[in-house]
Design a protein around this motif. Structure first.
Motif, PDB file in Angstrom:
ATOM      1  N   LEU A  51       0.829  -1.209   0.000  1.00 26.76           N
ATOM      2  CA  LEU A  51       0.000   0.000   0.000  1.00 26.76           C
ATOM      3  C   LEU A  51       0.866   1.263   0.000  1.00 26.76           C
ATOM      4  CD1 LEU A  51      -2.801  -1.029   2.538  1.00 26.76           C
ATOM      5  CD2 LEU A  51      -3.063  -0.661   0.081  1.00 26.76           C
ATOM      6  N   ALA A  52       1.940   1.237   0.796  1.00 20.71           N
ATOM      7  CA  ALA A  52       2.829   2.399   0.842  1.00 20.71           C
ATOM      8  C   ALA A  52       3.476   2.629  -0.521  1.00 20.71           C
ATOM      9  CB  ALA A  52       3.901   2.197   1.914  1.00 20.71           C
ATOM     10  N   GLY A  53       3.892   1.551  -1.181  1.00 19.41           N
ATOM     11  CA  GLY A  53       4.480   1.683  -2.511  1.00 19.41           C
ATOM     12  C   GLY A  53       3.492   2.217  -3.522  1.00 19.41           C
ATOM     13  N   LEU A  54       2.222   1.774  -3.425  1.00 20.40           N
ATOM     14  CA  LEU A  54       1.183   2.247  -4.336  1.00 20.40           C
ATOM     15  C   LEU A  54       0.968   3.749  -4.188  1.00 20.40           C
ATOM     16  CD1 LEU A  54      -1.149   1.711  -6.341  1.00 20.40           C
ATOM     17  CD2 LEU A  54      -2.593   1.197  -4.370  1.00 20.40           C
ATOM     18  N   PHE A  55       0.843   4.209  -2.949  1.00 22.27           N
ATOM     19  CA  PHE A  55       0.631   5.636  -2.711  1.00 22.27           C
ATOM     20  C   PHE A  55       1.863   6.445  -3.127  1.00 22.27           C
ATOM     21  CE2 PHE A  55      -2.968   4.216  -0.293  1.00 22.27           C
ATOM     22  CZ  PHE A  55      -3.854   5.283  -0.326  1.00 22.27           C
ATOM     23  N   ALA A  56       3.059   5.880  -2.909  1.00 19.55           N
ATOM     24  CA  ALA A  56       4.277   6.593  -3.287  1.00 19.55           C
ATOM     25  C   ALA A  56       4.355   6.765  -4.806  1.00 19.55           C
ATOM     26  CB  ALA A  56       5.504   5.838  -2.777  1.00 19.55           C
ATOM     27  N   LEU A  57       4.043   5.704  -5.556  1.00 16.28           N
ATOM     28  CA  LEU A  57       4.091   5.785  -7.015  1.00 16.28           C
ATOM     29  C   LEU A  57       3.070   6.779  -7.563  1.00 16.28           C
ATOM     30  CD1 LEU A  57       4.537   2.027  -7.998  1.00 16.28           C
ATOM     31  CD2 LEU A  57       6.176   3.866  -8.369  1.00 16.28           C
ATOM     32  N   ALA A  58       1.932   6.920  -6.875  1.00 11.33           N
ATOM     33  CA  ALA A  58       0.878   7.812  -7.361  1.00 11.33           C
ATOM     34  C   ALA A  58       1.116   9.263  -6.966  1.00 11.33           C
ATOM     35  CB  ALA A  58      -0.474   7.352  -6.828  1.00 11.33           C
ATOM     36  N   ILE A  59       1.712   9.479  -5.791  1.00  9.82           N
ATOM     37  CA  ILE A  59       1.803  10.836  -5.252  1.00  9.82           C
ATOM     38  C   ILE A  59       3.156  11.491  -5.531  1.00  9.82           C
ATOM     39  CG2 ILE A  59       1.758  12.201  -3.123  1.00  9.82           C
ATOM     40  CD1 ILE A  59      -0.265  10.216  -2.011  1.00  9.82           C
ATOM     41  N   LEU A  60       4.244  10.742  -5.407  1.00 12.47           N
ATOM     42  CA  LEU A  60       5.574  11.337  -5.514  1.00 12.47           C
ATOM     43  C   LEU A  60       5.842  12.019  -6.850  1.00 12.47           C
ATOM     44  CD1 LEU A  60       7.868   8.786  -3.645  1.00 12.47           C
ATOM     45  CD2 LEU A  60       7.001  10.987  -2.856  1.00 12.47           C
TER      46      LEU A  60
END
Length: 381
Positions: A51-60
């Motif tokens: 989940l953290a990786g998913l949010f990082a790929l979308a937001i960063l």
């Protein structure tokens, strides 16, 4: 006088059982496996990392947009239009030089004179693959946009969605490792002899697969719910609109793909008697997971290769959703691939059930497939 019963006599994997008894045993094993997995910190840590990786790929990626877009300007009219904007302007001599800067990606776009007379602003915007919305908005006008190398689908969408699909496929493809490890642990501690004295061996296998499939389904649903939230927070609304249909197909493909591999993971665990020997037993399975992953990552822009991969059961859980995302596959193709995948999963489970039954109670080191297959028909002594 003491009567000793050998494990082979207590375990009767081929004895007939009623349907209700088999289903009841499968449910009990599945409940036990689910509760065991939910107690493991690694399960929750793994889900949190995904989940953290998913949010990082979308937001960063959106956080790196602080620098203003750079544009090449040709002529006094372009300079006038760009005056007062926050764009980084680079004056060049002619249109050819501006287009060369765009092609080499040294600038995000170019503002050049309109020689066709079709633009009321007197200028045109030149970009590489996709219309530069940030540049057009900064100009406060709406000039025509020319694309030097127009793409069928936005390249940034490919760069975000396809790797995410691949990562999720890889994580869940190797997730069956827990089934193999659980099977080896039960053999090594001789707990399996107690288990198969009370429930059929095939129910033990089915329960492990059902538990793994349920947990996989829950995790995929969590990701499917989290993905739109992450994309909205990252300002990727256009990506969300493009990926939503493919994401809906990704769930059943991934679950069936897990069931296909889960039976094989269980067999891999039953073929050895020690955790130390498990590594050599799972090599073929790792190839069946890593092979499709790298094939799709490398050839995702090759229509012929992707079409073939989307019908191969071991690669279709990744290849077909990717083709649906890029718009290269029709609904009937997805249904056909899903049907083929389900049939393959059933066939593999039937074959795996026999091998699992034949190998589970053998504790003399690594067991060959031929020995496991033949031992089912071998009478107990």
């Amino acid at each position: 006088m003491t009567v000793t019963t050998s494990p082979a006599k207590r375990a009767t994997p081929t004895q007939p059982v009623t349907g209700s008894s088999f289903l009841s045993s499968t449910r009990l094993v599945a409940e036990r496996e689910v509760l065991t997995m939910l107690r493991l910190k690694s399960f929750w840590i793994g889900l949190a990392v995904i989940l953290a990786g998913l949010f990082a790929l979308a937001i960063l990626p959106g956080l790196n947009d602080d620098e203003p877009p750079s544009v090449a300007a040709v002529g006094p009219e372009a300079a006038r239009v760009l005056t007062g904007t926050e764009l980084e302007v680079r004056q060049v001599a002619d249109v050819a030089a501006a287009e060369e800067l765009v092609r080499s990606e040294e600038v995000d776009a170019a503002v050049v004179p309109d020689t066709t007379g079709q633009s009321a602003t007197g200028v045109r915007v030149v970009a590489l693959t996709d219309p530069p919305e940030d540049v057009v908005v900064a100009l406060a006008i709406t000039p025509p946009v020319d694309l030097l190398d127009p793409s069928e689908s936005a390249s940034d969408q490919h760069e975000l969605v396809i790797p995410v699909f691949g990562l999720v496929f890889l994580l869940f493809g190797t997730g069956g490792m827990t089934i193999a490890q659980s099977t080896v642990t039960e053999k090594q501690t001789r707990i399996v002899e107690i288990l198969v004295s009370t429930i059929p061996v095939r129910a033990l296998l089915s329960g492990k697969i059902v538990a793994g499939a349920l947990l996989t389904l829950v995790q995929v649903v969590v990701l499917a719910v989290a993905a739109p939230i992450a994309l909205r927070l990252g300002g990727q609304s256009e990506v969300l609109a493009a990926v939503a249909p493919a994401l809906g197909w990704f769930v059943p493909f991934l679950v069936l793909g897990f069931v296909l591999l889960a039976a094989m993971w269980a067999v891999a665990g039953s073929m050895v008697s020690r955790q130390e020997d498990l590594g050599s037993s799972i090599v073929p399975l790792m190839l069946l997971v890593l092979g499709p992953y790298f094939a799709v990552m490398i050839f995702n822009d090759n229509a012929t290769v992707m079409t073939v991969l989307s019908y191969v059961p071991f690669s279709s859980p990744l290849a077909m959703p990717v083709r649906l995302f890029t718009g290269d596959a029709q609904v009937w193709e997805a249904l056909a691939a899903l049907t083929l995948l389900a049939a393959s999963a059933v066939l593999v489970m039937l074959l795996a059930s026999r091998l699992y039954s034949g190998a589970l109670l053998q504790t003399r080191g690594k067991i060959s497939f031929a020995n496991a297959w033949a031992s089912v028909d071998r009478p107990s002594s």
